[in-house]
Scaffold this motif. Structure first.
Motif, short mmCIF file in Angstrom:
data_model
loop_
_atom_site.label_atom_id
_atom_site.label_comp_id
_atom_site.label_asym_id
_atom_site.label_seq_id
_atom_site.Cartn_x
_atom_site.Cartn_y
_atom_site.Cartn_z
N ALA A 259 8.27 -29.67 -24.97
CA ALA A 259 7.85 -31.08 -24.85
C ALA A 259 7.37 -31.60 -26.21
O ALA A 259 7.73 -32.71 -26.62
N HIS A 260 6.55 -30.80 -26.89
CA HIS A 260 6.04 -31.24 -28.19
C HIS A 260 7.15 -31.34 -29.23
O HIS A 260 7.22 -32.29 -29.99
N ALA A 261 8.04 -30.34 -29.24
CA ALA A 261 9.12 -30.35 -30.23
C ALA A 261 9.99 -31.59 -30.05
O ALA A 261 10.40 -32.23 -31.03
N VAL A 262 10.28 -31.95 -28.80
CA VAL A 262 11.15 -33.10 -28.54
C VAL A 262 10.39 -34.41 -28.78
O VAL A 262 10.92 -35.36 -29.35
N SER A 263 9.13 -34.44 -28.38
CA SER A 263 8.39 -35.70 -28.54
C SER A 263 8.07 -36.01 -30.01
O SER A 263 7.93 -37.18 -30.38
N VAL A 326 14.44 -33.68 -36.77
CA VAL A 326 12.98 -33.54 -36.77
C VAL A 326 12.58 -32.47 -35.76
O VAL A 326 11.80 -31.57 -36.04
N SER A 327 13.17 -32.55 -34.59
CA SER A 327 12.80 -31.63 -33.51
C SER A 327 13.16 -30.18 -33.85
O SER A 327 12.32 -29.28 -33.71
N LEU A 328 14.37 -29.97 -34.31
CA LEU A 328 14.78 -28.58 -34.60
C LEU A 328 14.06 -28.01 -35.82
O LEU A 328 14.04 -26.80 -36.04
N GLY A 329 13.43 -28.91 -36.60
CA GLY A 329 12.62 -28.45 -37.73
C GLY A 329 11.33 -27.76 -37.29
O GLY A 329 10.66 -27.10 -38.09
N ARG A 348 22.39 -28.20 -30.89
CA ARG A 348 22.29 -29.65 -31.15
C ARG A 348 22.85 -30.45 -29.98
O ARG A 348 22.30 -31.49 -29.60
N GLU A 349 23.94 -29.98 -29.38
CA GLU A 349 24.59 -30.71 -28.28
C GLU A 349 23.65 -30.76 -27.07
O GLU A 349 23.50 -31.80 -26.43
N ARG A 350 23.01 -29.63 -26.80
CA ARG A 350 22.12 -29.59 -25.63
C ARG A 350 20.91 -30.51 -25.86
O ARG A 350 20.46 -31.21 -24.95
N LEU A 351 20.42 -30.49 -27.09
CA LEU A 351 19.25 -31.32 -27.40
C LEU A 351 19.62 -32.81 -27.34
O LEU A 351 18.87 -33.65 -26.86
N ARG A 352 20.82 -33.14 -27.79
CA ARG A 352 21.29 -34.53 -27.73
C ARG A 352 21.33 -35.00 -26.26
O ARG A 352 20.87 -36.09 -25.93
N LYS A 353 21.84 -34.14 -25.39
CA LYS A 353 21.91 -34.50 -23.96
C LYS A 353 20.50 -34.75 -23.41
O LYS A 353 20.27 -35.67 -22.63
N LEU A 354 19.56 -33.91 -23.85
CA LEU A 354 18.18 -34.08 -23.39
C LEU A 354 17.62 -35.42 -23.89
O LEU A 354 17.04 -36.19 -23.12
N TYR A 355 17.82 -35.71 -25.18
CA TYR A 355 17.33 -36.99 -25.71
C TYR A 355 17.95 -38.18 -24.97
O TYR A 355 17.30 -39.19 -24.74
N GLU A 356 19.24 -38.04 -24.59
CA GLU A 356 19.91 -39.15 -23.89
C GLU A 356 19.30 -39.42 -22.52
O GLU A 356 19.39 -40.53 -22.01
N ARG A 357 18.67 -38.41 -21.95
CA ARG A 357 18.08 -38.60 -20.60
C ARG A 357 16.70 -39.27 -20.65
O ARG A 357 16.14 -39.62 -19.62
N LEU A 358 16.13 -39.43 -21.85
CA LEU A 358 14.74 -39.93 -21.92
C LEU A 358 14.64 -41.45 -21.79
O LEU A 358 15.52 -42.17 -22.17
#
Ligand code: NAD
Ligand code: ZN
Length: 358
Positions: A259-263, A326-329, A348-358
């Motif tokens: 949660a913190h890494a993505v936020s 930023v997040s993967l850093g 990166r693809e999985r994280l992109r999908k997660l960001y798209e759901r927010l």
């Protein structure tokens, strides 16, 4: 294996009304006529009854802190420059407010004795000299900033704290009565920072018994006040303040997670604030934290809290890439959450999908 030998807050006073002891706490810390500087959250700027309780003496000054944005390195440097120009030396800095004001107080206290820009010290153990005396007084509970060894700053190239042994406060004043006036949604967002810290550290790979003991207690307190109780009362404010303290202590020996890494990506690109940003992300993390997210959703429902949806709609590929970078850093956060092989799990693809759901 090397164990973390961490610096803690020196003095803690706790109890409803203990704010009124501040004058006697500060007295022995005054250096001649060098003033104490009180950083006060803008919410209090017109609350005369509260302001009159601040134990001003001599050249002491109240500085109202604008919390529209989370602390920036440029603001820290500017306030430091102004204080040095006006007073030369100060006896101490007292931060009265939420995580934003407490972090600002820590940062300016460090920069009073360290040359250059605060941006030069974003990172781990870069601070060279001890800070001036500093006191943290939370007026909203949840971040754990009152006990942590960091102060999170947005700089020219990154959002990162000044993590050092000089960063923790010399004194904290934990007076739950100061938190009474926080608006219901805001109280929830900041409280969930604590709850999410606990879920992330308790399910993380870095966990040990030190961290677990504090994390379990903090999570239990959060669940008691947000799930078991039906009314919000003084007891709730008291318990939430201790949950924040214990949550902060838990993080000292562990790490946060997904949660913190993505936020952090949302905060960097969109300026989304920490508490609400964590809630927006955590709401969608059932695959990583099934039990925690289930409880979170129950709390949201019970307290009728508004969790914004669709905030990444319409962003460009370039903007998604910025957030992903930023997040993967934040490698330690991902490693704590997903283990050593986190790069294979969170592509990166999985994280992109997660960001798209927010
Ligand atoms: P905040 O400090 O931004 O305050 C949130 C809002 O609550 C503001 O509008 C403020 O005016 C208001 N408020 C504060 N006290 C009030 C009171 N008693 N009555 C009415 N309104 C009140 O929010 P926060 O969630 O406490 O802190 C977020 C910040 O903390 C972020 O900058 C984040 O990076 C930082 N943080 C730091 C650490 C750390 O370890 N240093 C940990 C987590 C978060
Ligand atoms: Zn947090």
């Amino acid at each position: 294996m090397k164990f973390r030998n961490f610096k803690m807050v020196d003095y803690v006073v706790y109890g409803s009304g203990c704010f009124d002891q501040l004058g006697e706490i500060l007295a022995p810390r005054r250096k001649g006529d060098a003033p104490m500087i009180f950083f006060v959250d803008e919410y209090f700027q017109d609350k005369q009854a509260f302001l009159s309780r601040i134990p001003l003496q001599g050249k002491d000054k109240i500085v109202v802190i604008d919390v529209t944005y989370e602390p920036k390195t440029v603001t820290v440097d500017k306030i430091r420059d102004e204080l040095q120009a006006e007073f030369g030396e100060v006896s101490g800095i007292i931060g009265i407010g939420g995580g934003s004001v407490m972090d600002m107080a820590k940062a300016v206290a460090l920069m009073m004795t360290n040359p250059g820009s605060s941006a030069d010290y974003q990172g781990w153990d870069l601070v060279k000299n001890p800070a001036v005396y500093k006191v943290g007084i939370p007026t909203i509970s949840g971040t754990g900033a009152e006990v942590s060894r960091t102060c999170v700053l947005t700089g020219p190239t990154r959002k990162l704290g000044m993590n050092s042994d000089y960063t923790p406060f010399d004194q904290i004043v934990l007076d739950p009565a100061l938190t009474k006036t926080v608006e219901v949604n805001q109280r929830f967002y900041t409280a969930m920072d604590c709850f999410i810290h606990c879920v992330e550290s308790l399910t993380g790979t870095y966990l040990n018994a030190f961290s677990k003991s504090y994390g379990e207690k903090a999570q239990e307190l959060c669940e008691e006040i947000f799930l078991d109780k039906d009314v919000w009362d003084d007891d709730s404010d008291e318990k939430l303040m201790m949950a924040s303290y214990a949550g902060g202590m838990s993080i000292a020996y562990s790490q946060v997670g997904v949660a913190h890494a993505v936020s952090y990506g949302l905060a960097y690109l969109l300026g989304t604030k920490h508490g609400i940003g964590n809630c927006i992300v955590f709401d969608k993390l059932e695959e990583f934290y099934p039990d925690g997210v289930k409880k979170f959703k129950e709390m949201v429902k019970k307290h009728n809290i508004d969790i914004p949806q669709g905030i990444t709609r319409g962003l460009t590929d370039e903007q998604f890439d910025t957030m992903i970078n930023v997040s993967l850093g934040m490698a330690p956060l991902w490693e704590n959450a997903l283990g050593k092989d986190w790069k294979e799990i969170m592509t990166r693809e999985r994280l992109r999908k997660l960001y798209e759901r927010l």
